[in-house]
Design a protein around this motif. Structure first.
Motif, PDB file in Angstrom:
ATOM      1  N   ARG A 131     -99.521  17.739 -41.943  1.00  0.00           N
ATOM      2  CA  ARG A 131     -99.145  19.007 -41.327  1.00  0.00           C
ATOM      3  C   ARG A 131    -100.307  19.579 -40.509  1.00  0.00           C
ATOM      4  O   ARG A 131    -100.128  20.011 -39.366  1.00  0.00           O
ATOM      5  N   ALA A 132    -101.510  19.555 -41.080  1.00  0.00           N
ATOM      6  CA  ALA A 132    -102.679  20.096 -40.371  1.00  0.00           C
ATOM      7  C   ALA A 132    -102.960  19.327 -39.087  1.00  0.00           C
ATOM      8  O   ALA A 132    -103.225  19.921 -38.042  1.00  0.00           O
ATOM      9  N   TYR A 133    -102.884  17.997 -39.139  1.00  0.00           N
ATOM     10  CA  TYR A 133    -103.153  17.196 -37.947  1.00  0.00           C
ATOM     11  C   TYR A 133    -102.057  17.368 -36.898  1.00  0.00           C
ATOM     12  O   TYR A 133    -102.330  17.388 -35.704  1.00  0.00           O
ATOM     13  N   ALA A 134    -100.806  17.504 -37.336  1.00  0.00           N
ATOM     14  CA  ALA A 134     -99.711  17.740 -36.386  1.00  0.00           C
ATOM     15  C   ALA A 134     -99.857  19.109 -35.729  1.00  0.00           C
ATOM     16  O   ALA A 134     -99.648  19.245 -34.523  1.00  0.00           O
ATOM     17  N   GLU A 135    -100.225  20.124 -36.509  1.00  0.00           N
ATOM     18  CA  GLU A 135    -100.432  21.460 -35.949  1.00  0.00           C
ATOM     19  C   GLU A 135    -101.558  21.456 -34.927  1.00  0.00           C
ATOM     20  O   GLU A 135    -101.560  22.240 -33.988  1.00  0.00           O
ATOM     21  N   THR A 136    -102.508  20.566 -35.102  1.00  0.00           N
ATOM     22  CA  THR A 136    -103.661  20.457 -34.207  1.00  0.00           C
ATOM     23  C   THR A 136    -103.349  19.582 -32.998  1.00  0.00           C
ATOM     24  O   THR A 136    -104.154  19.451 -32.100  1.00  0.00           O
ATOM     25  N   GLU A 137    -102.163  18.963 -32.996  1.00  0.00           N
ATOM     26  CA  GLU A 137    -101.708  18.100 -31.899  1.00  0.00           C
ATOM     27  C   GLU A 137    -102.505  16.797 -31.788  1.00  0.00           C
ATOM     28  O   GLU A 137    -102.639  16.233 -30.699  1.00  0.00           O
ATOM     29  N   ILE A 138    -103.033  16.302 -32.906  1.00  0.00           N
ATOM     30  CA  ILE A 138    -103.653  14.977 -32.911  1.00  0.00           C
ATOM     31  C   ILE A 138    -102.507  13.974 -32.789  1.00  0.00           C
ATOM     32  O   ILE A 138    -101.583  13.991 -33.611  1.00  0.00           O
ATOM     33  N   PRO A 139    -102.522  13.102 -31.764  1.00  0.00           N
ATOM     34  CA  PRO A 139    -101.363  12.247 -31.474  1.00  0.00           C
ATOM     35  C   PRO A 139    -100.896  11.356 -32.620  1.00  0.00           C
ATOM     36  O   PRO A 139     -99.691  11.175 -32.803  1.00  0.00           O
ATOM     37  N   LEU A 140    -101.840  10.800 -33.404  1.00  0.00           N
ATOM     38  CA  LEU A 140    -101.472   9.887 -34.479  1.00  0.00           C
ATOM     39  C   LEU A 140    -102.223  10.225 -35.756  1.00  0.00           C
ATOM     40  O   LEU A 140    -103.368  10.683 -35.719  1.00  0.00           O
TER      41      LEU A 140
END
Length: 194
Positions: A131-140
């Protein structure tokens, strides 16, 4: 010394001060700030390190312009101003030059986590981190799950979650989509689990 309540949300400045104090007194503790809460990370074991070494070699051979940065602190979750320290961050070579302990995640193409054998793995690596990485828009987001003996690639962040998650058991091939574009042969991972 200030006592830290692990259940009450704290501000990033308070977190940064707590990590500086702990680094001087207890260097074996690794902390992160996810969803406004402090999370303690278990230090990696030898098999964990070997998986990261394997993945670094695969990435560098396939994409020499990229590097797998081990444990680079990242500013995640714009809303909560979190602080995460992925096991690895795939980014262009030199992406973090001149940045401090908690770098801007903009150049990160993929965050990598390898599970540890601790009680927080389920919530931390399988729920909070994606969730944290998706919120940060990290592609993968690549999760090497040693407990379940499987690899999951999360892709297509929509600002709150990854739209796609592809999971294979150790031993099967899995492709990391663009912007990394690498195929992983996961047979060797069977050698580095308990």
């Amino acid at each position: 010394m200030t006592v830290i309540d692990y259940e009450s949300p704290i501000l990033p400045d308070e977190f940064d001060e707590a990590t500086r104090v702990l680094a001087r007194t207890t260097p074996s503790i690794r902390l992160e700030l996810i969803d406004g809460r402090i999370r303690n990370r278990v230090l990696p074991d030898g098999d964990h390190g070997r998986i990261m070494q394997w993945l670094t070699r695969v990435c560098v051979r396939s994409c020499p312009e990229l590097w797998l940065y081990p444990r680079q602190g990242l500013q995640v979750q714009a809303y909560r101003k979190g602080r995460a320290r992925p096991d690895g961050s795939v980014a262009p070579s030199g992406a973090f030059v001149g940045q401090g302990e908690w770098a801007d995640p903009a150049p990160v193409l993929m965050a990598v986590e390898v599970t540890s054998y601790d009680s927080d793995t389920d919530s931390r690596d399988r729920v909070e981190k994606p969730r944290a990485y998706a919120e940060t828009e990290i592609p993968l987001y690549l999760l090497v799950d040693r407990e379940r003996c499987e690899v999951t690639v999360y892709s297509e962040p929509d600002g709150g979650r990854y739209e796609n998650a592809h999971t294979v058991p150790f031993g099967k091939e899995i492709t990391l989509p663009d912007p990394v574009g690498v195929t992983l042969e996961t047979e060797q991972l069977k050698n580095w689990v308990r």
